[in-house]
Design an enzyme around this catalytic site. Structure first.
Site, PDB file in Angstrom:
ATOM      1  N   LYS A 198      -1.238   5.126  -1.432  1.00  0.00           N
ATOM      2  CA  LYS A 198      -1.342   6.132  -0.363  1.00  0.00           C
ATOM      3  C   LYS A 198      -2.371   7.233  -0.662  1.00  0.00           C
ATOM      4  CE  LYS A 198       2.608   7.133   1.880  1.00  0.00           C
ATOM      5  NZ  LYS A 198       4.048   7.349   2.169  1.00  0.00           N
TER       6      LYS A 198
ATOM      7  N   ASP B 146       3.978  10.503   8.058  1.00  0.00           N
ATOM      8  CA  ASP B 146       5.275  10.730   7.400  1.00  0.00           C
ATOM      9  C   ASP B 146       5.930  12.030   7.889  1.00  0.00           C
ATOM     10  OD1 ASP B 146       5.344   8.416   5.866  1.00  0.00           O
ATOM     11  OD2 ASP B 146       4.248   9.330   4.207  1.00  0.00           O
TER      12      ASP B 146
END
Ligand code: ATR
Length: 277
Positions: free
Chosen positions: A70, A107
């Site tokens: 990520k 997120d």
């Protein structure tokens, strides 16, 4: 004349076998009658860039990125949204028609949307949020909470220097507590969030005294396996509102699906069931 290509998307991580994202996206593809596929891909860090450059040529419209890539993916992407830059990580890539890779982080969106749609009447302005943990997930959660209008973040982490570093980054709105005194945050908290891996299957439970919490406080966990963590069990026994972490996973998937396949999917009980299957 060439036939229209079937759009492909997927998730890249390592390991990837246990990812629930294929179950979620393939459920939505079936539900909306879209001829597409969502595929899990185990890719090593050294191969990440080459794979990402090749995928659009194979019909991919984008991918999700998960652990451990990520952060690294930000160096590869051609365009990075402000929120992905702020969080220092991306979980959603869009392969643009001009060949550029666009990186975003959904997120924080998933985290807030989960709180807002869990039926607990969560209100950011109600008071400070106590955040446990200071890793990558914590950074996304803190950014999202501040963006949503939470007046103050109370932060505690086993390794204090990591919490201090985050506090410095986010400014005065973040107040750090020692890990052994994390319970003291509860007297003031309207929201409590576990962002550590404690409570996850195979890890010890998170044990933090919740005695000071007000009855109407909302307690949430980003851990979703198991759905009912020890933290949530204890909070529920005390009369708090609890929100499990599965909804964050489901909601963070929505913007990617919409960008790739052109339809905004709903997060409902059938989506939850599909993810848990
Ligand atoms: P992520 O990106 O998922 O947040 P991470 O950066 O490895 O992953 O962060 C994991 C978090 O869980 C950290 O806050 C970590 O605390 P440390 O910074 O002290 O390592 C926390 N954590 C993991 N195991 C823990 C344990 N046994 N006790 C307390 N905190 C723990």
């Amino acid at each position: 004349m060439s036939e229209a290509r079937i759009p492909l998307a997927g998730v890249i991580g390592s390991p990837i076998a246990h990812s629930r994202s294929p179950k979620i996206h393939n459920h939505w593809l079936r539900k909306h009658g879209i001829a597409g596929h969502y595929i899990p891909m185990d890719v090593a860090a050294d191969d990440l860039e080459a794979v990402l450059r090749m995928l659009p040529k194979a019909g991919f419209v984008g991918v999700n990125i998960t652990i451990p890539h990520k952060e690294k993916v930000l160096e590869i992407a051609d365009l990075v949204t402000d929120r992905a830059t702020l969080i220092g990580a991306a979980n959603t890539l869009i392969f643009r028609k001009d060949g550029k890779i666009h990186a975003d982080n959904t997120d924080g969106y998933g985290f807030i949307k989960n709180l807002q749609s869990a039926g607990v009447e969560w209100d950011a302005a109600r008071g400070p949020a106590a955040v446990l943990g200071a890793g990558g997930a914590s950074r996304a959660v803190i950014a999202a909470l501040i963006d949503a209008g939470v007046p103050e973040i109370l932060l505690s982490n086993r390794t204090r220097v990591r919490a201090d570093a985050l506090a410095q980054e986010f400014g005065k709105r973040v107040v750090v507590f020692d890990w052994v005194q994390a319970g003291n945050m509860m007297d003031h908290a309207a929201t409590v969030v576990n962002t550590t891996s404690l409570g996850m299957i195979g890890h010890p439970p998170l044990r933090v005294p919740l005695d000071g919490l007000q009855k109407g406080a909302v307690v949430t966990d980003i851990v979703y396996a198991p759905l009912r963590t020890k933290l949530l069990e204890t909070a529920e026994e005390m009369g708090c509102h609890v929100v499990d972490g599965l909804g964050m996973l489901l909601h963070q998937a929505v913007p990617g699906f919409e960008r790739w396949f052109g339809t905004r999917p709903e997060v409902d009980s059938a989506t939850r069931a599909a993810a848990l299957r």
